[in-house]
Design a protein around this motif. Structure first.
Motif, PDB file in Angstrom:
ATOM      1  N   ILE A  85      -1.288   1.293   3.341  1.00  0.00           N
ATOM      2  CA  ILE A  85      -0.536   2.342   2.643  1.00  0.00           C
ATOM      3  C   ILE A  85      -0.874   2.344   1.158  1.00  0.00           C
ATOM      4  CG2 ILE A  85       1.769   3.196   2.073  1.00  0.00           C
ATOM      5  CD1 ILE A  85       2.766   1.937   4.659  1.00  0.00           C
ATOM      6  N   ALA A  86      -0.876   1.144   0.540  1.00  0.00           N
ATOM      7  CA  ALA A  86      -1.179   1.046  -0.885  1.00  0.00           C
ATOM      8  C   ALA A  86      -2.616   1.474  -1.168  1.00  0.00           C
ATOM      9  CB  ALA A  86      -0.945  -0.385  -1.365  1.00  0.00           C
ATOM     10  N   ALA A  89      -2.693   5.310  -1.008  1.00  0.00           N
ATOM     11  CA  ALA A  89      -2.024   5.886  -2.174  1.00  0.00           C
ATOM     12  C   ALA A  89      -2.847   5.671  -3.436  1.00  0.00           C
ATOM     13  CB  ALA A  89      -0.631   5.270  -2.327  1.00  0.00           C
ATOM     14  N   TYR A  92      -5.844   8.033  -3.479  1.00  0.00           N
ATOM     15  CA  TYR A  92      -5.435   9.408  -3.788  1.00  0.00           C
ATOM     16  C   TYR A  92      -5.163   9.566  -5.282  1.00  0.00           C
ATOM     17  CZ  TYR A  92      -2.549  13.555  -4.210  1.00  0.00           C
ATOM     18  OH  TYR A  92      -2.025  14.755  -4.617  1.00  0.00           O
ATOM     19  N   LEU A  93      -4.382   8.642  -5.859  1.00  0.00           N
ATOM     20  CA  LEU A  93      -4.009   8.758  -7.266  1.00  0.00           C
ATOM     21  C   LEU A  93      -5.211   8.593  -8.185  1.00  0.00           C
ATOM     22  CD1 LEU A  93      -0.658   6.750  -7.259  1.00  0.00           C
ATOM     23  CD2 LEU A  93      -0.933   9.221  -7.466  1.00  0.00           C
ATOM     24  N   THR A 103       1.715  15.038  -8.601  1.00  0.00           N
ATOM     25  CA  THR A 103       1.243  13.733  -9.043  1.00  0.00           C
ATOM     26  C   THR A 103       2.282  13.050  -9.924  1.00  0.00           C
ATOM     27  OG1 THR A 103      -1.029  14.561  -8.980  1.00  0.00           O
ATOM     28  CG2 THR A 103      -0.628  12.525 -10.204  1.00  0.00           C
ATOM     29  N   ILE A 106       5.025  11.654  -7.735  1.00  0.00           N
ATOM     30  CA  ILE A 106       4.579  10.447  -7.028  1.00  0.00           C
ATOM     31  C   ILE A 106       4.599   9.239  -7.961  1.00  0.00           C
ATOM     32  CG2 ILE A 106       2.635   9.337  -5.879  1.00  0.00           C
ATOM     33  CD1 ILE A 106       1.864  12.070  -4.770  1.00  0.00           C
ATOM     34  N   ARG A 107       4.084   9.409  -9.154  1.00  0.00           N
ATOM     35  CA  ARG A 107       4.063   8.290 -10.101  1.00  0.00           C
ATOM     36  C   ARG A 107       5.477   7.888 -10.502  1.00  0.00           C
ATOM     37  NH1 ARG A 107      -1.039   7.278 -11.747  1.00  0.00           N
ATOM     38  NH2 ARG A 107      -2.588   8.948 -11.553  1.00  0.00           N
ATOM     39  N   ILE A 110       6.963   5.822  -7.719  1.00  0.00           N
ATOM     40  CA  ILE A 110       6.400   4.476  -7.733  1.00  0.00           C
ATOM     41  C   ILE A 110       7.049   3.632  -8.816  1.00  0.00           C
ATOM     42  CG2 ILE A 110       4.301   3.146  -8.165  1.00  0.00           C
ATOM     43  CD1 ILE A 110       2.728   5.387  -6.835  1.00  0.00           C
ATOM     44  N   THR A 155       0.020  -0.605  -5.024  1.00  0.00           N
ATOM     45  CA  THR A 155      -0.511   0.730  -5.307  1.00  0.00           C
ATOM     46  C   THR A 155      -1.093   0.804  -6.708  1.00  0.00           C
ATOM     47  OG1 THR A 155       1.107   1.737  -3.805  1.00  0.00           O
ATOM     48  CG2 THR A 155       0.050   3.187  -5.403  1.00  0.00           C
ATOM     49  N   GLU A 159      -5.055   1.390  -7.754  1.00  0.00           N
ATOM     50  CA  GLU A 159      -5.462   2.458  -8.662  1.00  0.00           C
ATOM     51  C   GLU A 159      -6.236   1.891  -9.856  1.00  0.00           C
ATOM     52  OE1 GLU A 159      -3.475   6.203 -11.159  1.00  0.00           O
ATOM     53  OE2 GLU A 159      -2.203   4.714 -10.171  1.00  0.00           O
TER      54      GLU A 159
END
Length: 302
Positions: A85-86, A89, A92-93, A103, A106-107, A110, A155, A159
């Motif tokens: 999952i991480a 994610a 994607y980010l 976006t 989502i951030r 998180i 996540t 990133e």
């Protein structure tokens, strides 16, 4: 005049550097004192019998075998659930998300999730997993709760690891005619593996030492289990993810709050030392593995 100004600036720089070093030294001394007290107090009570025997509710001489295994089981199950999952994610980010409202939401989610106290997530897991979906106190419920605690950290690490890959490597993939996803999967992800692995192992240390979220989800009991029973659907099997599972950190908390065994203090000290040693091994192992992977892939490690 100019020389005097330079001398003053150099003196101020030295004082500032001295102050920073002093603050770092205070932090290091506090850490050494804390770890030293735990290890000096607990290591004399650690033995092979202590590590391999089950705990006792009333009599003296119990160990931490089941609690130690439960902690490792929940750690592995949590990573198996949270890492994919991480990773998705983070990809994607880092590679697909554009600076827009979605976006930003989502951030924000998180960040909010990462700032929640773990005991709040534990109570949420108790209401939803244990009560609503009737998973009861179990390893599975605990793994889901700890996943929610660990997911923001993983996540962000994913990133950042992908952002650390040079843009020229992406452009090289595009210049070769590769699609965006093929560039990510064949070029970006392999280059980011050292950072990804280091982040996963560091998050494992946090999972292993988690207690608050597991009190209300994995439970505070450690029923007898058989390490020769490989049927994961059996109530006595060590592989059964739906059984209650008191972890090492929860066991320490329980011993210090309502422990009634004659040697509760000694068991708590020994279990604390084992917990610290395992976490130190995880942290030092992550640094070694990260450095090794950087060297193996031709990078540099500062």
């Amino acid at each position: 005049m100019k020389k005097s100004t330079n001398v003053t600036a150099q003196r101020n720089n030295r004082w500032a550097l001295l102050g920073i070093k002093a603050m770092v030294g205070v932090v290091v001394l506090i850490l050494i004192a804390l770890l030293g007290d735990i290890l000096i107090t607990g290591l004399p009570h650690v033995s092979w019998h202590f590590l391999t025997s089950p705990s006792k509710d009333f009599g003296a001489g119990g160990g931490i075998a089941n609690q130690l295994f439960n902690s490792i089981y929940i750690l592995v199950l949590t990573l198996l659930i949270s890492c994919p999952i991480a990773l998705g994610a983070g990809i994607y980010l880092s590679e697909f998300a554009r600076p827009n409202f979605l976006t930003s939401v989502i951030r924000t989610i998180i960040e909010v999730l990462s700032s929640l106290p773990s005991i709040v997530i534990g109570l949420f897991g108790y209401l939803i997993l244990v009560i609503k979906f009737q998973f009861d106190f179990s390893i599975f419920s605990g793994a889901i709760a700890v996943m929610l605690v660990n997911l923001p950290l993983l996540t962000r690490n994913t990133e950042e690891a992908l952002h650390a890959v040079l843009q020229t490597q992406r452009e090289a993939g595009w210049a070769l005619g590769l699609s965006k996803w093929r560039t990510i999967s064949r070029i970006i992800l392999p280059a980011a593996i050292p950072g990804l692995v280091t982040g996963v192992i560091l998050s494992a240390g946090r999972i292993f030492g988690e207690a608050a979220a597991l009190i209300y989800t994995a439970g505070q009991s450690a029923p007898l289990i058989s390490y020769t029973n490989w049927n994961p659907f059996s109530p006595t099997s060590f592989l059964n993810p739906m059984r209650p599972a008191e972890t090492l950190a929860v066991h320490i908390w329980k011993l210090n709050t309502d422990g009634i065994t004659p040697d509760a203090t000694q068991i708590s000290s020994g279990a604390s030392a084992v917990l610290i040693i395992v976490i130190l091994i995880i942290i030092l192992g992550s640094r070694w593995l990260g450095s090794y992977l950087y060297r193996k892939m031709g990078g540099t490690k500062s």
